[in-house]
Motif scaffolding. Structure first.
Motif, mmCIF file in Angstrom:
data_model
loop_
_atom_site.group_PDB
_atom_site.id
_atom_site.type_symbol
_atom_site.label_atom_id
_atom_site.label_comp_id
_atom_site.label_asym_id
_atom_site.label_seq_id
_atom_site.Cartn_x
_atom_site.Cartn_y
_atom_site.Cartn_z
ATOM 1 N N ASN A 196 0.830 -1.195 0.000
ATOM 2 C CA ASN A 196 0.000 0.000 0.000
ATOM 3 C C ASN A 196 0.872 1.255 0.000
ATOM 4 O O ASN A 196 0.620 2.218 -0.731
ATOM 5 C CB ASN A 196 -0.906 -0.020 1.237
ATOM 6 N N MET A 197 1.919 1.254 0.814
ATOM 7 C CA MET A 197 2.848 2.385 0.839
ATOM 8 C C MET A 197 3.556 2.545 -0.501
ATOM 9 O O MET A 197 3.811 3.666 -0.957
ATOM 10 C CB MET A 197 3.855 2.198 1.963
ATOM 11 N N VAL A 254 3.592 5.891 -3.157
ATOM 12 C CA VAL A 254 4.786 6.471 -3.762
ATOM 13 C C VAL A 254 4.638 6.540 -5.283
ATOM 14 O O VAL A 254 4.923 7.567 -5.913
ATOM 15 C CB VAL A 254 6.039 5.654 -3.376
ATOM 16 N N VAL A 255 4.158 5.467 -5.882
ATOM 17 C CA VAL A 255 4.040 5.401 -7.337
ATOM 18 C C VAL A 255 3.011 6.395 -7.853
ATOM 19 O O VAL A 255 3.220 7.057 -8.883
ATOM 20 C CB VAL A 255 3.677 3.968 -7.779
ATOM 21 N N THR A 266 4.779 16.005 1.738
ATOM 22 C CA THR A 266 5.780 15.198 2.431
ATOM 23 C C THR A 266 5.458 15.079 3.913
ATOM 24 O O THR A 266 5.544 13.999 4.499
ATOM 25 C CB THR A 266 7.176 15.809 2.227
ATOM 26 N N TRP A 267 5.056 16.191 4.511
ATOM 27 C CA TRP A 267 4.738 16.155 5.947
ATOM 28 C C TRP A 267 3.528 15.275 6.211
ATOM 29 O O TRP A 267 3.507 14.497 7.172
ATOM 30 C CB TRP A 267 4.482 17.572 6.448
ATOM 31 N N ALA A 268 2.498 15.392 5.366
ATOM 32 C CA ALA A 268 1.284 14.599 5.563
ATOM 33 C C ALA A 268 1.575 13.112 5.376
ATOM 34 O O ALA A 268 1.099 12.266 6.150
ATOM 35 C CB ALA A 268 0.203 15.053 4.592
ATOM 36 N N LEU A 269 2.365 12.797 4.353
ATOM 37 C CA LEU A 269 2.706 11.399 4.103
ATOM 38 C C LEU A 269 3.534 10.837 5.250
ATOM 39 O O LEU A 269 3.345 9.685 5.666
ATOM 40 C CB LEU A 269 3.472 11.287 2.783
ATOM 41 N N ILE A 276 7.789 -1.092 -6.596
ATOM 42 C CA ILE A 276 8.034 0.289 -7.007
ATOM 43 C C ILE A 276 8.851 0.329 -8.296
ATOM 44 O O ILE A 276 8.538 1.079 -9.235
ATOM 45 C CB ILE A 276 8.755 1.062 -5.885
ATOM 46 N N VAL A 277 9.894 -0.504 -8.375
ATOM 47 C CA VAL A 277 10.752 -0.518 -9.559
ATOM 48 C C VAL A 277 9.962 -0.934 -10.797
ATOM 49 O O VAL A 277 10.027 -0.285 -11.858
ATOM 50 C CB VAL A 277 11.951 -1.463 -9.343
ATOM 51 N N VAL A 278 9.179 -2.005 -10.675
ATOM 52 C CA VAL A 278 8.408 -2.502 -11.821
ATOM 53 C C VAL A 278 7.347 -1.491 -12.241
ATOM 54 O O VAL A 278 7.194 -1.178 -13.437
ATOM 55 C CB VAL A 278 7.756 -3.861 -11.481
#
Length: 311
Positions: A225-226, A230-231, A247-250, A295-297
């Motif tokens: 999920n994380m 990011v993606v 960024t702060w909220a994440l 993430i990479v894929v």
């Protein structure tokens, strides 16, 4: 000039519109004609004005923009946007804000569709395999406590894309959740589901207890999920974009989810409540490694689809 326009038929004038930048001494009906022909050529037309004679063109344009200070009531009523300060610089700021909001809505919708595919898949998997149920109602409630703040806080605060103001106008009939975005979301969800299903089936095949399989798959699901967050934060390369907005909220959402998950894994009463078994170091390595692999894929696939996602 207006006299030149009168000598041109619609077809000829339509061809000249692509090469002429300035029109002078034209009548209201000629303004309306220019707007109508530009729309017929497939352009998204904006029209600014402040007088009564501008009203027909303001109404005919895709976006009519009236001056709020010196503009007439008729012009303001015919327009879609009213500039309260009569400053054309406000148009740029308004356009930038509107495009950012539209982008963030699409990102949030893409994420929420993607993240629910593996949740639904894991709920249905035992029906097809005969294996024990992994996702209990309390686990799904925990996931929603992570998903909802991400959609309502993180993506809402997301900063703009670097090329936001270089994009051409989108089609007037463009869908908020377009077919390419929907297919991209489903692809993300299916890849995450395949990763989690492989973990579950391998764990079951090796005779791992159900409660240990549950905590392994659930931690992997939270990590995935994380990864989806990011993606989906950017239509471009996630780690090469500016993310000063959220960024702060994440960070707050990640920290809260990590703290609750840690308590659920390590504190015996919470572990019993969630029906979790022992969680080992190599289990965490599997979850984190799978997260980075996803993430990479997904970033590689997104790079190929980017032109369709922002259209």
């Amino acid at each position: 000039t207006g006299a030149d326009l009168d000598r041109l038929a619609d077809a000829a004038l339509g061809r000249r519109l692509g090469t002429v930048s300035v029109f002078a001494r034209i009548l209201p009906e000629q303004k309306y004609r220019i707007v109508r022909l530009l729309k017929a050529e497939g352009h998204v037309v904006a029209m600014t004005g402040d007088g009564v004679n501008d009203a027909p063109s303001l109404k005919a344009a895709d976006i009519g923009i009236a001056m709020g200070g010196r503009g007439t009531d008729v012009a303001r009523e015919a327009s879609s946007i009213v500039l309260l300060d009569d400053d054309f610089g406000s148009l740029v700021r308004t356009l930038r804000a509107g495009r950012r909001i539209y982008d963030n809505l699409r990102k949030a919708m893409s994420y929420i569709l993607a993240v629910h595919v593996p949740i639904a898949g894991l709920a249905l998997l035992p029906l097809f395999t005969g294996l024990p149920l992994l996702l209990t109602p309390i686990l799904i409630a925990f996931l929603e406590m992570v998903i909802d703040p991400v959609c309502s806080v993180v993506f809402e605060a997301e900063g703009e894309e670097g090329d936001l103001m270089q994009r051409p106008p989108r089609r007037a009939a463009a869908e908020l959740l377009s077919l390419p975005v929907a297919l991209w979301s489903l692809l993300q969800g299916l890849l995450v589901l395949a990763f989690l299903a492989a973990i579950y089936l391998l764990a079951a095949g090796r005779g791992m207890p159900v409660d240990e399989s549950r905590v392994l798959v659930f931690v992997s699901l939270v990590m995935a999920n994380m990864a989806l967050v990011v993606v989906n934060r950017s239509f471009g390369f996630a780690f090469g974009s500016r993310h000063t907005g959220s960024t702060w909220a994440l960070g707050i959402v990640y920290a809260a989810a990590g703290a609750i998950l840690t308590v659920a894994i390590l504190w015996p009463p919470a572990r019993e409540l969630f029906h979790f078994g022992a969680f080992h170091g190599h289990d965490l390595a599997i979850a984190i490694g799978g997260c980075f692999l996803l993430i990479v894929v997904l970033e590689a696939v997104k790079r190929l689809l980017r032109s369709r996602l922002v259209a």
